[in-house]
Design a protein around this motif. Sequence first.
Motif, short mmCIF file in Angstrom:
data_model
loop_
_atom_site.label_atom_id
_atom_site.label_comp_id
_atom_site.label_asym_id
_atom_site.label_seq_id
_atom_site.Cartn_x
_atom_site.Cartn_y
_atom_site.Cartn_z
N VAL A 24 -4.29 9.11 1.81
CA VAL A 24 -2.66 9.71 2.11
C VAL A 24 -1.91 8.09 1.84
O VAL A 24 -2.20 7.06 2.70
CB VAL A 24 -2.40 9.95 4.04
CG1 VAL A 24 -0.84 9.69 3.95
CG2 VAL A 24 -2.98 10.80 3.44
N ALA A 25 -0.41 8.34 1.16
CA ALA A 25 -0.20 6.67 0.95
C ALA A 25 -1.03 6.15 0.26
O ALA A 25 -0.89 4.48 0.65
CB ALA A 25 0.97 6.11 2.24
N ALA A 26 -1.68 6.35 -1.25
CA ALA A 26 -2.40 5.36 -1.24
C ALA A 26 -2.32 4.62 -1.94
O ALA A 26 -3.30 3.60 -2.49
CB ALA A 26 -3.52 6.82 -2.41
N HIS A 31 -8.84 2.46 -1.42
CA HIS A 31 -9.39 3.34 -0.68
C HIS A 31 -10.27 4.53 -1.84
O HIS A 31 -11.12 4.69 -1.96
CB HIS A 31 -9.01 3.59 0.49
CG HIS A 31 -8.88 2.68 1.17
ND1 HIS A 31 -7.29 2.05 1.50
CD2 HIS A 31 -9.35 1.25 2.01
CE1 HIS A 31 -7.54 1.25 2.11
NE2 HIS A 31 -8.70 0.58 2.17
N ASP A 46 0.36 10.04 -2.92
CA ASP A 46 1.91 8.39 -2.52
C ASP A 46 3.33 8.79 -3.54
O ASP A 46 3.53 9.91 -4.57
CB ASP A 46 1.26 7.64 -3.18
CG ASP A 46 2.37 6.19 -2.47
OD1 ASP A 46 1.50 5.36 -2.13
OD2 ASP A 46 3.46 5.86 -2.92
N ASP A 48 4.90 6.58 -5.49
CA ASP A 48 5.03 6.63 -6.15
C ASP A 48 2.99 6.18 -7.05
O ASP A 48 2.13 5.45 -6.28
CB ASP A 48 5.34 5.18 -6.20
CG ASP A 48 4.92 4.09 -7.64
OD1 ASP A 48 4.76 4.08 -8.36
OD2 ASP A 48 6.21 2.50 -7.05
N ASP A 66 6.38 13.30 -2.03
CA ASP A 66 7.14 12.24 -0.97
C ASP A 66 6.53 12.99 0.40
O ASP A 66 7.10 13.94 0.64
CB ASP A 66 8.90 12.38 -0.78
CG ASP A 66 9.70 12.09 -0.24
OD1 ASP A 66 9.13 10.92 0.96
OD2 ASP A 66 10.51 11.04 0.40
N LEU A 67 6.67 11.83 1.27
CA LEU A 67 5.73 12.43 2.88
C LEU A 67 6.99 13.01 3.69
O LEU A 67 6.71 13.31 5.01
CB LEU A 67 4.41 11.85 2.96
CG LEU A 67 2.89 11.91 1.61
CD1 LEU A 67 2.55 10.60 2.30
CD2 LEU A 67 3.21 13.03 1.40
N GLU A 68 7.85 12.51 3.66
CA GLU A 68 9.04 11.91 4.10
C GLU A 68 9.82 12.80 4.56
O GLU A 68 10.91 13.38 5.38
CB GLU A 68 9.38 10.74 4.75
CG GLU A 68 8.23 9.76 4.90
CD GLU A 68 8.43 8.24 5.63
OE1 GLU A 68 9.64 7.95 5.51
OE2 GLU A 68 7.36 7.94 5.39
N VAL A 85 -4.18 4.13 6.11
CA VAL A 85 -4.09 2.53 5.96
C VAL A 85 -2.75 1.62 5.94
O VAL A 85 -1.86 2.44 4.73
CB VAL A 85 -5.37 1.64 4.91
CG1 VAL A 85 -5.04 0.51 5.09
CG2 VAL A 85 -6.32 1.91 5.46
N TYR A 87 0.16 2.96 6.82
CA TYR A 87 1.41 3.79 6.62
C TYR A 87 1.35 4.98 8.46
O TYR A 87 0.45 5.06 8.25
CB TYR A 87 1.12 5.04 5.43
CG TYR A 87 1.84 5.74 5.36
CD1 TYR A 87 3.44 6.00 4.24
CD2 TYR A 87 2.18 7.28 5.55
CE1 TYR A 87 4.68 6.15 4.82
CE2 TYR A 87 2.82 8.03 5.80
CZ TYR A 87 4.36 7.58 4.90
OH TYR A 87 5.11 9.10 4.72
C1 LIG Z 1 0.96 -0.43 2.84
S1 LIG Z 1 1.22 0.38 1.48
C2 LIG Z 1 -0.54 0.90 1.68
C3 LIG Z 1 -1.18 1.22 0.46
C4 LIG Z 1 -2.96 2.20 0.35
N1 LIG Z 1 -3.22 2.91 1.97
C5 LIG Z 1 -3.62 0.21 0.91
O1 LIG Z 1 -3.67 0.75 2.12
O2 LIG Z 1 -3.56 0.21 0.04
C6 LIG Z 1 2.36 1.70 1.92
C7 LIG Z 1 2.21 2.77 1.47
O3 LIG Z 1 3.56 4.27 1.56
C8 LIG Z 1 3.64 4.38 0.43
N2 LIG Z 1 4.89 5.60 0.45
C9 LIG Z 1 5.88 4.87 1.46
N3 LIG Z 1 6.65 5.69 2.33
C10 LIG Z 1 6.33 6.93 1.18
C11 LIG Z 1 6.64 8.52 1.40
N4 LIG Z 1 7.43 8.56 2.23
N5 LIG Z 1 5.75 9.43 0.52
C12 LIG Z 1 5.21 8.61 0.52
N6 LIG Z 1 4.20 7.41 0.36
C13 LIG Z 1 4.93 6.96 0.80
C14 LIG Z 1 4.18 3.71 -0.31
O4 LIG Z 1 3.91 3.96 -2.13
C15 LIG Z 1 2.85 2.90 -0.29
O5 LIG Z 1 2.15 2.76 -1.63
#
Ligand SMILES: C[S@@+](CC[C@H](N)C(=O)[O-])C[C@H]1O[C@@H](n2cnc3c(N)ncnc32)[C@H](O)[C@@H]1O
Length: 180
Positions: A24-26, A31, A46, A48, A66-68, A85, A87
């Motif tokens: 989640v939010a990869a 991972h 994700d 993006d 967009d998870l939000e 992780v 997120y």
């Molecule tokens: C700090 S990064 C962590 C990435 C990954 N989990 C890692 O540990 O490498 C946070 C991730 O959350 C994603 N993210 C933030 N807001 C989001 C949303 N509303 N929907 C989906 N993904 C989101 C960002 O695009 C980003 O890739």
Amino acid sequence: MREPNATIAAWADHVPAGVRVLDVAAGGGRHAQLFGARGCAVTAVDRDVAALRALAAPSLEILEADLENAPWPLPDRRFDAIVVVDYLWRPLLPTLAASLAPGGLLLYETFAAGNERFGRPRNPEFLLHDGELCDFAATHGLEVLDYRSGAVGEPPRAVRQRLLARRPLTDRDAARCADL
Ligand SMILES: C[S@@+](CC[C@H](N)C(=O)[O-])C[C@H]1O[C@@H](n2cnc3c(N)ncnc32)[C@H](O)[C@@H]1O
């Protein structure tokens, strides 16, 4: 490619080879790659997904969502392990618990209150409260296998909370966890 988070790497042996894993939010997919290399069927979500697409891993399922601000993109899917992780979007937590198959594992680590002393994130919206992941596990009938919270690094450079929890195999097991 960044190294996997050390906690997730240490817990990876709890996840059997070949099972369904949701990242989640990869982000860049570190991972997703870790579990893909262990023969798991990984779904990475994700908003993006450019970096995930660049991985060119044919067996990786990539979902741009967009998870939000949009409905959960995997409403009928259950996973044997869910990895989160760095997120935090609190409204999503019940959905993550419900997306665990019986016996499924949640591997979660992110920043916690107190981290603002060291750097970002500082916004309380993105910082877990004291014991929040444990409380979340109890509320959703998940069995806590490992939980740690506190400053990390020497000298300390962040405050983080981590949870390894399992959805019990049966409702009776869940009731027993709730009683503990
Ligand atoms: C700090 S990064 C962590 C990435 C990954 N989990 C890692 O540990 O490498 C946070 C991730 O959350 C994603 N993210 C933030 N807001 C989001 C949303 N509303 N929907 C989906 N993904 C989101 C960002 O695009 C980003 O890739």
